[in-house]
Scaffold this active site. Structure first.
Site, PDB file in Angstrom:
ATOM      1  N   LYS A 153       0.841  -1.208   0.000  1.00 48.54           N
ATOM      2  CA  LYS A 153       0.000   0.000   0.000  1.00 48.54           C
ATOM      3  C   LYS A 153       0.871   1.250   0.000  1.00 48.54           C
ATOM      4  O   LYS A 153       0.605   2.208  -0.725  1.00 48.54           O
ATOM      5  CB  LYS A 153      -0.940  -0.024   1.218  1.00 48.54           C
ATOM      6  CG  LYS A 153      -2.045  -1.040   1.062  1.00 48.54           C
ATOM      7  CD  LYS A 153      -2.784  -1.347   2.346  1.00 48.54           C
ATOM      8  CE  LYS A 153      -3.741  -2.519   2.131  1.00 48.54           C
ATOM      9  NZ  LYS A 153      -4.392  -2.992   3.345  1.00 48.54           N
TER      10      LYS A 153
ATOM     11  N   GLN B  87      -4.561  -1.524   9.488  1.00 49.22           N
ATOM     12  CA  GLN B  87      -4.403  -2.867   8.915  1.00 49.22           C
ATOM     13  C   GLN B  87      -4.998  -3.904   9.867  1.00 49.22           C
ATOM     14  O   GLN B  87      -4.636  -3.951  11.045  1.00 49.22           O
ATOM     15  CB  GLN B  87      -2.911  -3.144   8.649  1.00 49.22           C
ATOM     16  CG  GLN B  87      -2.645  -4.441   7.943  1.00 49.22           C
ATOM     17  CD  GLN B  87      -3.240  -4.489   6.526  1.00 49.22           C
ATOM     18  OE1 GLN B  87      -3.134  -3.546   5.754  1.00 49.22           O
ATOM     19  NE2 GLN B  87      -3.873  -5.592   6.207  1.00 49.22           N
TER      20      GLN B  87
ATOM     21  N   ASP C  73     -10.989   2.882   3.765  1.00 50.00           N
ATOM     22  CA  ASP C  73     -11.221   1.439   3.645  1.00 50.00           C
ATOM     23  C   ASP C  73     -12.726   1.147   3.587  1.00 50.00           C
ATOM     24  O   ASP C  73     -13.140   0.049   3.231  1.00 50.00           O
ATOM     25  CB  ASP C  73     -10.627   0.714   4.863  1.00 50.00           C
ATOM     26  CG  ASP C  73      -9.527  -0.254   4.466  1.00 50.00           C
ATOM     27  OD1 ASP C  73      -9.399  -0.550   3.265  1.00 50.00           O
ATOM     28  OD2 ASP C  73      -8.807  -0.721   5.374  1.00 50.00           O
TER      29      ASP C  73
END
Ligand code: NAP
Length: 283
Positions: free
Chosen positions: A53, A97, A120
């Site tokens: 990422k 994460q 997200d």
């Protein structure tokens, strides 16, 4: 049979964003978009995902911060860090994460991210917006990436019978909702589903997000089916999906490979969401 090339498709998305970002920074003299990625502990798979990422951010000219926190960090301290980032004007997107250590309440942590920075798309606000089709939110990256692939390959889901295998909050459930928004008739299956194969055989499109290597075989699907394989499994040091690719490809009209299918689109969607967040702020 057409291979849905997520690697190539995502490259184009990233190139477009990179060009637009360059133009904004150079011509308008504005700061670049910023993404903060928080990782807790040393989970090796998470480290790889975070690195990918961050690399994608660098490639498109974004500012990125990786915040590495100790495995034993308290839930409060983690939320405090997120609150700082919520107020940081250089940051347009915040990503935590997953998975987090079991003692930490994941939903509480995710919901402490400002919805406008939850790129997200996992927070209650953004999930709610997705369900009712309110486009002011963010769509969760993996299913959003899949929707872009389907559209990019002119695969119309309207009126199609779709089976989604897996009901997780990050893939199966949001996938089903996005497909329903576009007029598909969706059946969501899980580990307790009876006669999965019978259901799959009736489907025009199948999306598989299970985590069982090569579980879906050619005998489970009908001729001409569109197959989207989300699974990422490591077998004998090699990556494979939840679909037996070689076998199922013989019957499919379209199929995503693993690697090189859905995976790169998840990252491209994250970058796209971060850029959308940034554009909402600077314009
Ligand atoms: P998850 O949270 O473990 O959920 C797996 C789902 O599969 C559950 O709903 C489970 O049912 C169902 N399931 C398990 N065995 C089954 C079986 N034999 N028949 C039917 N359903 C079964 O997994 P996830 O996070 O959604 O991830 C799924 C896979 O996608 C993993 O391989 C993961 O690495 C991969 N993934 C890839 C990307 C990407 O970018 N390509 C992104 C996210 C995830 P129950 O609910 O009944 O247990």
């Amino acid at each position: 049979m057409i291979i849905i090339d997520g690697k190539e498709f995502s490259k184009k998305i990233l190139e477009e964003i990179s060009n637009e970002q360059k133009e904004i920074v150079e011509r308008k003299n504005l700061r670049p978009a910023g993404l903060a990625v928080i990782i807790v502990g040393e989970n090796p798979a998470s480290q790889v995902y975070v690195r990918n990422k961050t690399r994608a951010c660098e490639k498109v000219g974004f500012y990125s911060e990786t915040i590495k926190l100790e495995e034993n960090i308290s839930e409060n301290d983690l939320i405090k860090k997120i609150e700082e980032l919520n107020e940081n004007d250089k940051i347009d997107g915040i990503l935590v994460q997953l998975p987090l250590p079991k003692r930490i309440d994941e939903l509480k942590v995710i919901n402490s991210i400002k919805p406008e920075k939850d790129v997200d798309g996992f927070s209650n606000v953004n999930v709610g917006k997705m369900v009712i089709g309110d486009e002011s939110g963010f769509l969760s990256c993996t299913p959003y990436g899949i929707m872009q692939l389907l559209e990019g390959y002119d695969i119309d889901v309207n009126g199609k019978d779709v089976v989604v295998v897996g009901r997780s909050n990050i893939v199966g459930k949001p996938m089903a909702m996005m497909l329903i928004q576009k007029g598909a008739t969706v059946q969501v299956c899980n580990s307790r589903t009876k006669d999965l194969s019978k259901k799959l055989k009736k489907a025009d499109i199948i999306v598989v997000a299970v985590g069982v290597p090569r579980m879906i075989k050619a005998t489970d699907v009908k001729e001409g089916v569109v197959v989207i394989d989300v699974g990422i499994n490591r077998v004998d040091g090699k990556l494979c999906g939840d679909v037996d690719y070689e076998d199922v490809a013989q019957k499919a009209s379209y199929i995503t490979p693993v690697p090189g299918g859905v995976g790169p689109m998840t990252i491209a969607s994250l970058i796209k969401n971060t850029f959308i967040s940034y554009q909402r702020k600077i314009y």
